[in-house]
Scaffold this motif. Structure first.
Motif, PDB file in Angstrom:
ATOM      1  N   ALA A  71      39.295 -45.125  18.010  1.00  0.00           N
ATOM      2  CA  ALA A  71      38.789 -43.807  17.884  1.00  0.00           C
ATOM      3  C   ALA A  71      39.445 -42.574  18.006  1.00  0.00           C
ATOM      4  N   CYS A  72      39.031 -41.461  17.402  1.00  0.00           N
ATOM      5  CA  CYS A  72      39.795 -40.273  17.366  1.00  0.00           C
ATOM      6  C   CYS A  72      38.936 -39.262  18.384  1.00  0.00           C
ATOM      7  N   VAL A  73      39.705 -38.539  19.171  1.00  0.00           N
ATOM      8  CA  VAL A  73      39.046 -37.666  20.255  1.00  0.00           C
ATOM      9  C   VAL A  73      39.891 -36.271  20.169  1.00  0.00           C
ATOM     10  N   ILE A  74      38.814 -35.296  20.022  1.00  0.00           N
ATOM     11  CA  ILE A  74      39.070 -33.976  19.866  1.00  0.00           C
ATOM     12  C   ILE A  74      38.458 -33.051  21.237  1.00  0.00           C
ATOM     13  N   GLY A  75      39.461 -32.526  21.943  1.00  0.00           N
ATOM     14  CA  GLY A  75      39.098 -31.784  22.915  1.00  0.00           C
ATOM     15  C   GLY A  75      38.209 -30.626  22.444  1.00  0.00           C
ATOM     16  N   ALA A  96      46.048 -35.394  11.365  1.00  0.00           N
ATOM     17  CA  ALA A  96      44.987 -36.603  11.774  1.00  0.00           C
ATOM     18  C   ALA A  96      43.528 -36.530  11.319  1.00  0.00           C
ATOM     19  N   ILE A  97      43.167 -35.105  11.717  1.00  0.00           N
ATOM     20  CA  ILE A  97      41.733 -35.011  11.016  1.00  0.00           C
ATOM     21  C   ILE A  97      41.641 -35.016   9.535  1.00  0.00           C
ATOM     22  N   GLY A  98      42.853 -34.492   8.893  1.00  0.00           N
ATOM     23  CA  GLY A  98      42.724 -34.728   7.355  1.00  0.00           C
ATOM     24  C   GLY A  98      42.960 -36.017   6.910  1.00  0.00           C
ATOM     25  N   ALA A  99      43.323 -36.913   7.612  1.00  0.00           N
ATOM     26  CA  ALA A  99      43.538 -38.283   7.253  1.00  0.00           C
ATOM     27  C   ALA A  99      42.095 -39.101   7.710  1.00  0.00           C
ATOM     28  N   LEU A 100      41.254 -38.592   8.504  1.00  0.00           N
ATOM     29  CA  LEU A 100      40.388 -39.270   9.080  1.00  0.00           C
ATOM     30  C   LEU A 100      38.844 -39.016   8.179  1.00  0.00           C
ATOM     31  N   ALA A 101      38.344 -40.113   7.689  1.00  0.00           N
ATOM     32  CA  ALA A 101      37.077 -40.185   6.721  1.00  0.00           C
ATOM     33  C   ALA A 101      37.599 -39.245   5.552  1.00  0.00           C
ATOM     34  N   PRO A 108      34.212 -42.765  16.631  1.00  0.00           N
ATOM     35  CA  PRO A 108      34.457 -43.931  16.692  1.00  0.00           C
ATOM     36  C   PRO A 108      35.252 -44.608  15.433  1.00  0.00           C
ATOM     37  N   ALA A 109      35.504 -46.069  15.474  1.00  0.00           N
ATOM     38  CA  ALA A 109      36.090 -46.602  14.253  1.00  0.00           C
ATOM     39  C   ALA A 109      34.857 -46.481  13.321  1.00  0.00           C
ATOM     40  N   LEU A 110      35.366 -46.196  11.816  1.00  0.00           N
ATOM     41  CA  LEU A 110      34.463 -46.025  10.733  1.00  0.00           C
ATOM     42  C   LEU A 110      34.456 -47.462   9.890  1.00  0.00           C
ATOM     43  N   PRO A 111      33.476 -47.463   9.112  1.00  0.00           N
ATOM     44  CA  PRO A 111      33.314 -48.712   8.004  1.00  0.00           C
ATOM     45  C   PRO A 111      34.505 -48.697   7.248  1.00  0.00           C
ATOM     46  N   ARG A 112      35.174 -49.474   6.747  1.00  0.00           N
ATOM     47  CA  ARG A 112      36.136 -49.755   6.049  1.00  0.00           C
ATOM     48  C   ARG A 112      35.877 -49.269   4.550  1.00  0.00           C
ATOM     49  N   GLY A 113      36.535 -48.686   3.695  1.00  0.00           N
ATOM     50  CA  GLY A 113      36.236 -48.140   2.371  1.00  0.00           C
ATOM     51  C   GLY A 113      35.134 -47.378   2.341  1.00  0.00           C
ATOM     52  N   GLY A 114      34.963 -46.785   3.219  1.00  0.00           N
ATOM     53  CA  GLY A 114      33.710 -45.601   3.373  1.00  0.00           C
ATOM     54  C   GLY A 114      34.193 -44.484   2.459  1.00  0.00           C
ATOM     55  N   ARG A 115      33.183 -43.932   1.974  1.00  0.00           N
ATOM     56  CA  ARG A 115      33.418 -42.682   1.319  1.00  0.00           C
ATOM     57  C   ARG A 115      32.695 -41.364   1.763  1.00  0.00           C
ATOM     58  N   GLY A 149      33.045 -42.152  -5.906  1.00  0.00           N
ATOM     59  CA  GLY A 149      34.687 -42.373  -5.350  1.00  0.00           C
ATOM     60  C   GLY A 149      35.277 -41.202  -5.542  1.00  0.00           C
ATOM     61  N   ARG A 150      34.485 -39.897  -5.788  1.00  0.00           N
ATOM     62  CA  ARG A 150      35.439 -38.687  -5.653  1.00  0.00           C
ATOM     63  C   ARG A 150      35.380 -38.232  -4.368  1.00  0.00           C
ATOM     64  N   GLY A 151      34.506 -38.830  -3.251  1.00  0.00           N
ATOM     65  CA  GLY A 151      34.234 -38.347  -1.968  1.00  0.00           C
ATOM     66  C   GLY A 151      35.559 -38.758  -1.342  1.00  0.00           C
ATOM     67  N   CYS A 152      35.842 -38.142  -0.039  1.00  0.00           N
ATOM     68  CA  CYS A 152      36.833 -38.311   0.560  1.00  0.00           C
ATOM     69  C   CYS A 152      37.094 -39.838   1.113  1.00  0.00           C
ATOM     70  N   PRO A 153      38.224 -40.698   0.846  1.00  0.00           N
ATOM     71  CA  PRO A 153      38.381 -42.039   1.029  1.00  0.00           C
ATOM     72  C   PRO A 153      38.612 -42.318   2.607  1.00  0.00           C
ATOM     73  N   LEU A 154      38.007 -43.437   3.054  1.00  0.00           N
ATOM     74  CA  LEU A 154      38.542 -43.416   4.505  1.00  0.00           C
ATOM     75  C   LEU A 154      39.957 -43.838   4.697  1.00  0.00           C
TER      76      LEU A 154
END
Ligand SMILES: Cc1cc2nc3c(=O)[nH]c(=O)nc-3n(C[C@H](O)[C@H](O)[C@H](O)COP(=O)(O)OP(=O)(O)OC[C@H]3O[C@@H](n4cnc5c(N)ncnc54)[C@H](O)[C@@H]3O)c2cc1C
Length: 284
Positions: free
Chosen positions: A65-69, A82-87, A166-173, A279-284
């Motif tokens: 998971a990623c947590v943000i205060g 980290a947030i730039g790389a998330l989803a 939480p953990a996200l589905p792999r390969g999500g866009r 597939g132009r959406g942000c790749p996971l």
């Protein structure tokens, strides 16, 4: 603006902030960036509790998971690797649309959710990311899904401590879409989507969240169900976007009419799903 305020506290911990909030009862309010609170100008406030020194400005990984205060600013989220790389950075993109640079340097994620605005720009991507909110009050801490938080209209007497993704589905866009009157204005309508396709191009997992078209930001759950198991083709898009427009409960206000919002949400959700599917959406 705050001439009615009698006492100002700056607690150094969540425990102290919760105690002050509890003791202050209805006379006390939390302040973070102040970008909503100052505009609101509520003259019933007697006690202000500034939580920006309570140790809640952070972004980190907790397992998958990623947590943000809660007091993490929009600027910090926008610029976080980290947030730039998330989803694919869908949350960073949304944070980057929140007002001007000056606003984003002050405005916090917790404040964006706690204010309870249906147009909160980080709420729709967080709903699409299955976000969870950690609340603290005199009874202790609890974690609830953001959907549940909004079932209570997004109003809480508790302190928002952090937001978990939480953990996200792999390969999500992923995609975030916003229409505002100007580049730095709040949303007339916004939308976020997440898609996972199977090997045959059919939708295996989907999230559609929309903002400023109902009393709170919301998941379009009926529309999501319509898309499951289908290819994202013209007929599916027409059916799904029509369903989103039916699920929406927009109002007319100074920014736009209900009819305009209903039509716009249809367009923004289509753009979001098309972006994800292509597939132009942000790749996971
Ligand atoms: C010019 C301008 C442009 C804006 N543009 C946008 C935009 O484009 N998109 C957008 O979404 N918003 C926008 N906003 C609204 C605002 O900036 C955001 O909602 C911001 O994230 C609020 O955070 P804050 O820290 O400033 O909250 P504050 O003003 O400090 O607090 C807001 C409310 O939340 C409560 N609160 C704050 N933190 C917590 C916490 N951790 N736990 C419990 N309660 C808490 C406060 O008591 C208060 O009721 C704009 C505001 C302005 C003035």
């Amino acid at each position: 603006m705050f001439d009615t305020v009698e006492t100002f506290y700056r607690p150094g911990s969540v425990r102290e902030a919760v105690r002050l909030l509890q003791n202050g009862k209805n006379r006390a309010r939390v302040v973070a960036g102040g970008t909503d609170l100052v505009v609101e100008g509520d003259r019933s406030i007697r006690i202000l509790i500034d939580i920006t020194h309570a140790g809640l400005s952070y972004i980190h990984r907790k397992g998958k998971a990623c947590v943000i205060g809660a007091t993490t600013t929009m600027a910090a989220i926008e610029n976080s690797t980290a947030i730039g790389a998330l989803a694919g950075g869908v949350l960073a993109r949304a944070a980057a649309t929140c007002g001007s640079v000056q606003i984003r340097n002050m405005a916090t994620l917790g404040g964006n959710l706690a204010h309870g605005s249906p147009a909160a720009d980080t709420a729709t991507p967080l709903l699409a990311l299955d976000g969870e909110v950690v609340l603290a009050d005199a009874r202790g801490r609890r974690k609830i899904p953001l959907t549940e938080f909004y079932a209570g209209r997004g109003k809480t007497k508790a302190l928002i401590v952090e937001i978990a993704i939480p953990a996200l589905p792999r390969g999500g866009r992923w995609s975030f879409q916003k229409l505002g009157r100007t580049a730095s204005d709040i949303s007339l309508v916004n939308a976020a989507a997440g898609l996972q396709l199977d090997s045959k191009g059919r939708v295996k997992w989907v999230r559609i969240a929309v903002g400023a078209v109902a009393p709170t930001p919301m998941r379009a759950v009926h529309a999501e169900k319509l898309l499951l198991g289908r290819e994202v083709d013209e007929s599916a898009l027409a059916a799904v976007c029509g369903e989103v427009a039916r699920e929406a409960r927009p109002i007319s206000d100074v920014r736009a009419s209900a009819e305009y919002r209903r039509e716009t949400v249809r367009v923004l959700v289509r753009r979001a799903l098309e972006e994800c599917a292509a597939g132009r959406g942000c790749p996971l």
